[in-house]
Design an enzyme around this catalytic site. Sequence first.
Site, PDB file in Angstrom:
ATOM      1  CE  LYS A  18      -3.781  -0.315   2.424  1.00 10.78           C
ATOM      2  NZ  LYS A  18      -3.482  -1.319   3.422  1.00 10.78           N
ATOM      3  CB  THR A  33      -7.961   1.032   8.298  1.00 10.61           C
ATOM      4  OG1 THR A  33      -7.218   0.358   7.292  1.00 10.61           O
ATOM      5  CG2 THR A  33      -8.109   2.498   7.908  1.00 10.61           C
ATOM      6  CG  HIS A  85     -14.893 -40.639 -19.836  1.00 11.64           C
ATOM      7  ND1 HIS A  85     -15.042 -40.742 -18.458  1.00 11.64           N
ATOM      8  CD2 HIS A  85     -14.530 -41.856 -20.264  1.00 11.64           C
ATOM      9  CE1 HIS A  85     -14.761 -41.973 -18.085  1.00 11.64           C
ATOM     10  NE2 HIS A  85     -14.441 -42.672 -19.155  1.00 11.64           N
TER      11      HIS A  85
END
Length: 890
Positions: free
Chosen positions: A22, A134, A843
């Site tokens: 950051k 934060t 398959h």
Amino acid sequence: MVQYVLNFNEIDKTSLPYVGGKGANLGEMSKAGFPIPKGFCVTTAAYRSFIETSSEMDELFNLLDQLDPNQLDHLQQLGKRIRDHLESLSMPDDIRSAILQAWKETGAEAAYAIRSSATAEDLPTASFAGQQDTYLNVKGEDQLLQAIQKCWASLFTDRAISYRMKNEFAHRSVYLSVVVQQMVFPEVSGIMFTADPVTGHRNTISIDASFGLGEALVSGLVSADLYQVCSGKIVKKQVAEKKIAIYALPEGGTITQDVPPDKQKEQALSDEKIVELAKLGEQIEHHYGSEQDIEWGLAGGKLFILQSRPITSLYPLPPIQDDSKIHFFISFGHQQMMTEAMKPLAISIWRTLFPFGKRKFSAQSDAMLAAGGRLFIDLTELLYWKPARKIIPIALSNIDELISNASIQFMQREQFQKEAVPNKQVSKKARQFVKLVLTNIIKNILFRDPSQSIHLCDEYMERLVQKSKEEMAQVSGADRIKWIQESAGKLLPTLFQELFHYPVSGILAFKLIQHCANRWLGDDREVHLLNKSLAGNVTSEMGLALGDLADIARKYPEVVEYLKSAENHSFCQGLGQLPGGDIFRKEFARFINQYGMRCPGEIDITKPRWREAPTMLVPSIVSHIQNLKPGEHRERFKQGKIEAEQAVQSLLKRVRMTSGGLLKQRWMSRLITVFRGNMGAREHPKYIMVWHLDLYKQAILEEANQLVDKGVLNHPTDVFYLTLDEIRMILEDRFAEDVHELIDQRKKDYERYQKLAPPRVMTSEGEVITGRRGDSQAPAGALVGTPVSPGVVEGYARVVLNPDKANLHPGEILIAPFTDPGWTTLFHSSKALVMEVGGLMTHGAVVAREYGIPAVVGVDEATKKIKDGQYIRVDGTLGYVQILDAEKNA
């Protein structure tokens, strides 16, 4: 001198070890002139010096290393202990002094956002966004220092510890910087993605916007407006009802407030600012050279960028020449029932095998491209040819319903229709191919004796494999790699010409049988029984042979017990001392001689084959013994033939009784004979390809052993991380790069690619076209897929991600991500089949119809949504899976 603080103007992208992802991004953008609020970073050196003041962290790191990620209680307790400890430490005076000096120079009177910035954060390959804490609107010296110390401690939140463990980042090697950035107090804020995060479209900028601080939006507390911009124009506006917003308080901190009713449905960002913001996003993406996830704010009429990180959730794009046209890619792995990542050698082999988009046989195809460790086929130029626009969706519907539907959606787009100018060379080759196949199909349906088809295929297969063995033995070194390139380049065109028309004739005959039955009889209820116990199918014969092997083993209990603990390197030797061991060993050697080149995921040449790792067969052998009686697999096959013959007689009798019945009966009889005679050849082309892949692998490993002796490679399997061209150049002493360094990087790439989920379909603009299913008659809450083998059964689910570790019990329903021939050995033990990918002619579907078990394919995330032991209903007629009792245990 150790720097504890760096201002934004001292930071760029090279500063990541000191300021984290950051911080490096903010410094880089600030230097580049983008509108970034002022700030500085507290470096990782400060964090490391702070940690070193602790006498307990060594012990705590050791405890972290010993954590089991599944022990959530222990993780939570240890995380809290570390956080509490770090918050209790005193910050060293020199770090404290450096922070306060930078803070005063930037503006002591301002409010700040304090954000964690880890060294493993906001990287192109991993985003640690939201893992650390934060703090917003931080004011004053004490709040600042306290927030920084809490950020350091937040490196050990429960989510951060768990994320590092999941992504295999060592706890000691991730360091934390702290971004200290002046707050802007936006009237509007949000997130901008420079590529659509939902569809992946690289040319669409997606903007979320809401009132107040972006924290409310990031944390999911509020709904946001959605705006999308493409080529400078707003193409979508979705205005949300925004009931609350988070705002800054004058004294510091934040408050959540109700938005006035008259503003709740108001567009948060004006059209002018939407376009301006999108242009800013384009400039940031151009600067970084990759798509970005950007946080922004609008304050006082000015746009600010608060942070930017790479978008890590986008699937990588296949590389194409920049011709400005949109390209359409389909996943090769979804067609081949193997969606796992492949190593570079496997990718190189298949790009050489693929016969289209090449200048010469030995070259790699430009129409088959790698992205994220998977292969994608570029169908664009083929779709420019008008007949292909009808043929391709029909062909794809037999492989995967969603891919087929996505191709139709793509072809309906105005941009494609404008660009669809046929390439004469592509159209010419397509016409030649269709003419060759169509001519043989017509002859097969109308004239040729279907009873000879399997015999002719078997003879051709034996001749071709023997010829390749002899030629390969005559060359060595670089010449052997050249031979592999030539052989691989010619293989598919040869198989198309010699064998492809047999199974296609069978498929077309079946479609005609269905059509005629519905038209003449009003239903096709018996037609599916014609698929049972088809003669000559090499994969079905392999399943029967394994059943025979299990029946031999069951006679000798000591052998069965030995198998459960056998090791690959001594598998056969250990049998010699056991009663019946020699008998089993002889039959096992016969099985391996015929089928040892097969394995789960067999299209990947680097996957261990049964001959290399025979213990992979043990779960199937044991499961067979547990779930079936002696000889039951053969009896089931015989019963299938009887049921098929009864269906034939019933159909012919019913047709005979209709108007003009004699002629209709003859035509229906011919179609059934063509179908039953040719459809058994369906697996021959792949069987031959897998034989050749194993021949190539043995040859390449022989050369790799020589390179290990010379010190060029550390281990023979390192060659799996090189392309054919690179191996040849190394053998010719013409390779200029550091081989060890290249291989190490590719190993890291491969580990990363394994975690990606490949899309079925994508465009060159990165858009993932999901496709849509037809109308479903499934009950509410059921998991919807494509019906491929009729019938309805109920039973307990058994989720199997790897057949080597399968443990099927009697009456269980197999839930798998996909199946290929390497999974066939489990089908005898399964009551029904559910797969995440596949279509009518892939398959698992074909084998399920042969065995007469219901099957539903294309059920998204079936292996995640259905749990082991849940009691479920599988409706292979209508195409759904219903969880009847989530709590019921097997």
